[in-house]
Design an enzyme around this catalytic site. Sequence first.
Site, PDB file in Angstrom:
ATOM      1  N   CYS A  67       2.114  -3.951  -3.086  1.00 59.45           N
ATOM      2  CA  CYS A  67       2.001  -2.208  -3.513  1.00 59.45           C
ATOM      3  C   CYS A  67       2.391  -2.452  -4.604  1.00 59.45           C
ATOM      4  O   CYS A  67       1.662  -1.154  -5.212  1.00 59.45           O
ATOM      5  CB  CYS A  67       3.200  -1.913  -2.491  1.00 59.45           C
ATOM      6  SG  CYS A  67       5.072  -2.669  -2.633  1.00 59.45           S
ATOM      7  N   GLU A 118       8.057   4.885   1.915  1.00 56.64           N
ATOM      8  CA  GLU A 118       7.094   4.011   0.648  1.00 56.64           C
ATOM      9  C   GLU A 118       6.046   3.600   1.011  1.00 56.64           C
ATOM     10  O   GLU A 118       5.643   3.056   1.633  1.00 56.64           O
ATOM     11  CB  GLU A 118       8.096   2.536   1.173  1.00 56.64           C
ATOM     12  CG  GLU A 118       9.480   2.154   1.521  1.00 56.64           C
ATOM     13  CD  GLU A 118      10.372   3.283   0.119  1.00 56.64           C
ATOM     14  OE1 GLU A 118      10.486   3.368  -0.849  1.00 56.64           O
ATOM     15  OE2 GLU A 118      11.200   3.155  -0.258  1.00 56.64           O
TER      16      GLU A 118
HETATM   17  P1  NAD Z   1      -0.936   0.771   6.860  1.00 54.41           P
HETATM   18  O1  NAD Z   1      -0.422   2.207   6.769  1.00 54.41           O
HETATM   19  O2  NAD Z   1      -1.678   1.249   7.639  1.00 54.41           O
HETATM   20  O3  NAD Z   1       0.113   0.545   8.156  1.00 54.41           O
HETATM   21  C1  NAD Z   1       1.543   0.447   8.132  1.00 54.41           C
HETATM   22  C2  NAD Z   1       2.436   0.063   9.237  1.00 54.41           C
HETATM   23  O4  NAD Z   1       1.429   1.515  10.235  1.00 54.41           O
HETATM   24  C3  NAD Z   1       2.043  -0.498  10.234  1.00 54.41           C
HETATM   25  O5  NAD Z   1       2.555  -1.099  10.859  1.00 54.41           O
HETATM   26  C4  NAD Z   1       1.087  -0.135  11.609  1.00 54.41           C
HETATM   27  O6  NAD Z   1       0.994  -0.231  12.592  1.00 54.41           O
HETATM   28  C5  NAD Z   1       1.282   2.325  11.174  1.00 54.41           C
HETATM   29  N1  NAD Z   1       0.890   2.321  11.967  1.00 54.41           N
HETATM   30  C6  NAD Z   1      -0.585   2.801  11.797  1.00 54.41           C
HETATM   31  N2  NAD Z   1      -0.698   4.415  11.926  1.00 54.41           N
HETATM   32  C7  NAD Z   1       0.163   4.926  12.498  1.00 54.41           C
HETATM   33  C8  NAD Z   1       0.410   6.176  12.539  1.00 54.41           C
HETATM   34  N3  NAD Z   1      -0.640   6.503  13.232  1.00 54.41           N
HETATM   35  N4  NAD Z   1       1.379   5.946  13.227  1.00 54.41           N
HETATM   36  C9  NAD Z   1       2.684   5.817  12.499  1.00 54.41           C
HETATM   37  N5  NAD Z   1       2.853   4.045  12.487  1.00 54.41           N
HETATM   38  C10 NAD Z   1       1.530   4.154  11.946  1.00 54.41           C
HETATM   39  O7  NAD Z   1      -0.448   0.039   5.871  1.00 54.41           O
HETATM   40  P2  NAD Z   1      -1.195  -1.392   4.684  1.00 54.41           P
HETATM   41  O8  NAD Z   1      -2.343  -1.672   5.668  1.00 54.41           O
HETATM   42  O9  NAD Z   1       0.369  -2.437   6.781  1.00 54.41           O
HETATM   43  O10 NAD Z   1      -0.182  -1.265   4.132  1.00 54.41           O
HETATM   44  C11 NAD Z   1      -0.782  -1.050   3.600  1.00 54.41           C
HETATM   45  C12 NAD Z   1      -0.526   0.395   2.142  1.00 54.41           C
HETATM   46  O11 NAD Z   1       1.409   0.231   2.086  1.00 54.41           O
HETATM   47  C13 NAD Z   1      -0.359  -0.031   0.840  1.00 54.41           C
HETATM   48  O12 NAD Z   1      -0.691   1.286   0.378  1.00 54.41           O
HETATM   49  C14 NAD Z   1       0.308  -0.634   0.617  1.00 54.41           C
HETATM   50  O13 NAD Z   1       0.631   0.033  -1.215  1.00 54.41           O
HETATM   51  C15 NAD Z   1       1.611  -0.185   1.119  1.00 54.41           C
HETATM   52  N6  NAD Z   1       2.709  -0.256   0.755  1.00 54.41           N
HETATM   53  C16 NAD Z   1       3.487   0.374  -0.081  1.00 54.41           C
HETATM   54  C17 NAD Z   1       5.078  -0.391  -0.260  1.00 54.41           C
HETATM   55  C18 NAD Z   1       5.717   0.262  -0.277  1.00 54.41           C
HETATM   56  O14 NAD Z   1       6.866  -0.431  -0.056  1.00 54.41           O
HETATM   57  N7  NAD Z   1       6.028   1.295  -1.326  1.00 54.41           N
HETATM   58  C19 NAD Z   1       4.894  -2.218   0.376  1.00 54.41           C
HETATM   59  C20 NAD Z   1       3.740  -2.571   1.170  1.00 54.41           C
HETATM   60  C21 NAD Z   1       3.157  -1.432   1.267  1.00 54.41           C
END
Ligand code: NAD
Length: 479
Positions: free
Chosen positions: A261, A227
Amino acid sequence: MTSAPSAPLAGPEISGTGSMDILFRRMREASRNGPPPSVADRKAVLDSLARMLRENGPAIIAAISDDFKGRSETETRLLEIVPALGAIRHAKRHLASWVRPQRRTVDWAFQPARAWIRHEPLGVVGIISPWNYPLLLSLSPLVDAIAAGNRVLLKPSELTPAFADLLAGLIARYTDPGRIAVITGGVEVARAFSGLPFDHLLFTGSTAVGRQVMAAAAPNLTPVTLELGGKSPALVCPDYPLDKAAGSIAFGKFLNAGQTCVAPDYALVPAGRERDFADAVLARVRTFYPDVAGNPHYSAVISERHRERLLAALAEAEAGGATILRHGEDRGGRVAPSVVLNAPPGCLLLREEIFGPILPVAGYRDLEEARAGIARGERPLALYCFTGDRRTEQRVLDGSLSGGVTVNGTLLHVAQDGLPFGGVGASGMGAYHGIDGFRRLSHARAVHRIGGINGFERLGPPWGRLADWAARLLTRRPV
Ligand code: NAD
């Protein structure tokens, strides 16, 4: 709590990958031995989650606000706790029919027989959630996974540590640690987490990290639901009242200070009307948030690093000749709501998902140009189309693809428990919510029960005249 008891391991103290491995192995072992949990059992776990939400609202609100250093209480209540309870209610109401085996037809060539599908739990599902709606984006996939009869390990974001610790403690208190456990920790823990051989991994976050998660899951052949985000456009068609569209777009953009998002990332309006539209957006913003800096209803940006990125993006656009219209001041962790006209091509605001309270507005000469521009970019998570004309709506929908769509509004397709929620292309793969989440996190197991005679086996081997006759007959059947 009705599943088999196991040692009380889960809790906020779980942060090392050693205990994570042990928890995972126990869950996996339990999922491989024993029947799928009954509907009553799944409902009991869902009830525990509902109780947890109802009895701990103030603590949840406070923890999220601590992490944001100012998150609107009403937004946490209305946009996180209420929809999480809604997902539980919807799952409980429909679970019995989702679980019921589904009859499928059997061709006469294979009669007598029966065929059906059993939706089976996959086993252990991993959930990685982001910081922007830390409760909802943890609970909503959790509800679907539990409805589907799975065990769940959940890793919340390290950017919301107060919430993550609270959730770990609450889950340990309200549910069986053999069924659901929360793993807290930083990016290293998240990385190790995504390498566990889950039966399914559901990740919500950025497209860049989504790629890493998919790569980490590949050696285990762990199926993923991603997502992700992206630049979701809001297209105001020429027939639609500009002021009305401005109100809806301002609503969707500035909730949670744009850290949503599915927030409209940018707006496309008929050429020549950009300034009127921008003024209408700002007029709405002034009524939504009369002041910005200390306003408890206008959320802060999650961290100083994120604030700096947004302010640098504004400065870059301005240096490139953009006109920036703002309301309020960048103080108290807030970034003032901003509308940007004439953003220079290639600037960060037009290149990357903004994820903050900044709305670039661009003009289009005809609708086809606007549609083609949307279709040229990466496929967005959401598309917002404002028109009262059904043919125009059809043209826009036919000529573009996005994860979901709200027509004449923003965000609300995501709030529908009856609709799948997910992206396409760079905005993600796979969808959840309601029956779609139940199915995504189940295995559709095909079952074929043969009746008294197995006609197919009667044909041979050794293959003889009967088999040749059957082959000829079946080849000639109308298709
Ligand atoms: P992010 O990708 O930085 O982090 C998301 C999660 O991934 C965190 O829990 C983090 O601990 C984990 N993570 C970080 N590095 C990782 C790795 N190398 N391997 C595995 N896990 C890892 O995203 P964010 O900054 O928390 O959220 C913002 C982004 O999320 C935006 O792009 C937004 O559009 C998207 N988003 C999408 C949805 C959806 O439902 N489609 C909902 C909310 C946010």
